[in-house]
Design an enzyme around this catalytic site. Structure first.
Site, mmCIF file in Angstrom:
data_model
loop_
_atom_site.group_PDB
_atom_site.id
_atom_site.type_symbol
_atom_site.label_atom_id
_atom_site.label_comp_id
_atom_site.label_asym_id
_atom_site.label_seq_id
_atom_site.Cartn_x
_atom_site.Cartn_y
_atom_site.Cartn_z
ATOM 1 N N GLY A 113 0.847 -1.199 0.000
ATOM 2 C CA GLY A 113 0.000 0.000 0.000
ATOM 3 C C GLY A 113 0.883 1.250 0.000
ATOM 4 C CG HIS A 114 3.242 2.182 3.434
ATOM 5 N ND1 HIS A 114 3.302 1.058 4.230
ATOM 6 C CD2 HIS A 114 2.558 3.115 4.139
ATOM 7 C CE1 HIS A 114 2.689 1.302 5.366
ATOM 8 N NE2 HIS A 114 2.230 2.536 5.345
ATOM 9 C CD GLN A 135 -1.271 8.474 14.153
ATOM 10 O OE1 GLN A 135 -0.644 9.443 13.733
ATOM 11 N NE2 GLN A 135 -1.808 7.594 13.323
ATOM 12 N N GLY A 162 -3.613 6.771 1.383
ATOM 13 C CA GLY A 162 -4.348 5.629 0.856
ATOM 14 C C GLY A 162 -5.827 5.718 1.183
ATOM 15 C CB SER A 177 0.635 -4.831 8.263
ATOM 16 O OG SER A 177 0.006 -3.630 8.592
HETATM 17 O O1 PAF Z 1 -1.702 6.618 8.137
HETATM 18 C C1 PAF Z 1 -0.703 6.711 8.877
HETATM 19 O O2 PAF Z 1 0.236 5.921 8.814
HETATM 20 C C2 PAF Z 1 -0.663 7.819 9.934
HETATM 21 O O3 PAF Z 1 -1.931 8.066 10.437
HETATM 22 C C3 PAF Z 1 0.002 9.098 9.432
HETATM 23 C C4 PAF Z 1 -0.788 9.727 8.295
HETATM 24 C C5 PAF Z 1 1.417 8.818 8.963
HETATM 25 C C6 PAF Z 1 0.075 10.140 10.559
HETATM 26 O O4 PAF Z 1 0.847 9.675 11.612
#
Ligand code: PAF
Length: 297
Positions: free
Chosen positions: A36-37, A61, A147, A186
């Site tokens: 995905g990345h 977060q 994504g 994952s």
């Molecule tokens: O989607 C993510 O991996 C995270 O929420 C992000 C956008 C890198 C912010 O920490």
């Protein structure tokens, strides 16, 4: 690819690149890079002169009891994967570099959060908005890539960019799927063998909803029931939510019109999976919400 660990060095690199008129594409991540990345990086590579990837496991977060400490990390693999996907710079700061002892100002997201995954993750999107505000200020990208698998995050970032007037183009990138339609994640490795077979039905449930819309169905309740019934009868997973909302506003709708999202989250024994489909309804025709999804009907 160059790895940069301080805000100062990242800012002077960005300044240098911008002086020569280069455009910057930015892919923010928390690392442990997967396909995905890679698709975000590839898209950024196609559209920009310079590609910056950030890896930062953002404590703001994660809620209490969430997996901050055990969040998977593999820098050596990530550096290789990022380099192979054409990233020019990896920004890899420590928590102290980003927040010092404790942040004195943080962002609060007021809309698009009290539904879907945000309903049970109080403060999660505040943490996402805070870190992205910092990263956008440090990296000053022309475009930022996210994504659509996490469509709620895309909606929140859309609000952040608009409300805080960041001169950044948000580029949503379509979900990468396994051959049988299961959205890549994952967390798929946590599926038991028979669960993995049944998990393909999550995408089938979304396709059934799409089929119903194609045939003229405009009642969100019926779409919701179509998806839920398919999940219940075909997957055996517990439904966390199935929601049909306006997109990207994420508000309930009485009738399907304009752009909508059909989103689901389910729990198998050890894996919680999410998926969604975004549909734009014009009379009886529909197409994907963002051109980048490349899926039209
Ligand atoms: O989607 C993510 O991996 C995270 O929420 C992000 C956008 C890198 C912010 O920490």
């Amino acid at each position: 690819m160059k790895t940069i660990t301080t805000i100062h060095d990242m800012q002077s690199t960005v300044r240098m690149e911008k002086q020569t008129g280069k455009s910057i594409g930015f892919v923010p991540t928390m690392g442990y890079l997967h396909e995905g990345h890679m698709s975000l990086l590839q898209k950024a590579r196609e559209m920009n002169d310079i590609v910056v990837l950030s890896i930062f496991v953002n404590p703001l977060q994660f809620g209490p009891g969430e997996d901050l400490e055990t969040y998977p990390r593999d820098l050596i693999h990530d550096e290789q994967a990022a380099e192979n996907s054409g990233a020019d710079y990896l920004f890899y700061p420590t928590i102290h570099e980003m927040y010092g002892d404790e942040p004195s100002v943080t962002a609060v997201v007021k809309k698009r959060v009290n539904c879907l995954c945000g309903r049970n993750r109080i403060g999660h999107f505040d943490g996402v908005a805070t870190v992205l505000t910092k990263l956008f200020n440090i990296i000053q990208p022309d475009r930022a890539y996210f994504g659509l698998k996490d469509a709620q995050q895309v909606a929140v970032v859309d609000g952040l960019i608009h409300d805080f007037n960041f001169p950044i183009e948000l580029v949503p990138v379509s979900t990468v799927r396994e051959e049988d339609g299961l959205a890549k994640s994952s967390r798929n490795v946590y599926l038991l063998q028979d669960e993995r077979v049944r998990a393909r039905e999550l995408y089938q449930a979304l396709l059934k909803a799409e089929e119903a819309i194609d045939s003229g169905e405009r009642d969100p309740e019926i779409i919701l029931r179509t998806v839920s019934n398919h999940i219940i009868s075909e997957t055996g997973a517990d439904i966390d939510y199935v929601e049909v909302l306006a997109y990207p506003e994420l508000k309930p709708v009485k009738k399907l019109e304009g752009k909508i999202i059909i989103a689901l989250a389910v729990k198998f024994q050890k894996a919680r999976l999410i998926d969604n489909m975004i549909v734009t309804i014009k009379d009886r025709e529909h197409q994907s919400a963002f051109e980048q999804t490349g899926k039209e009907a």
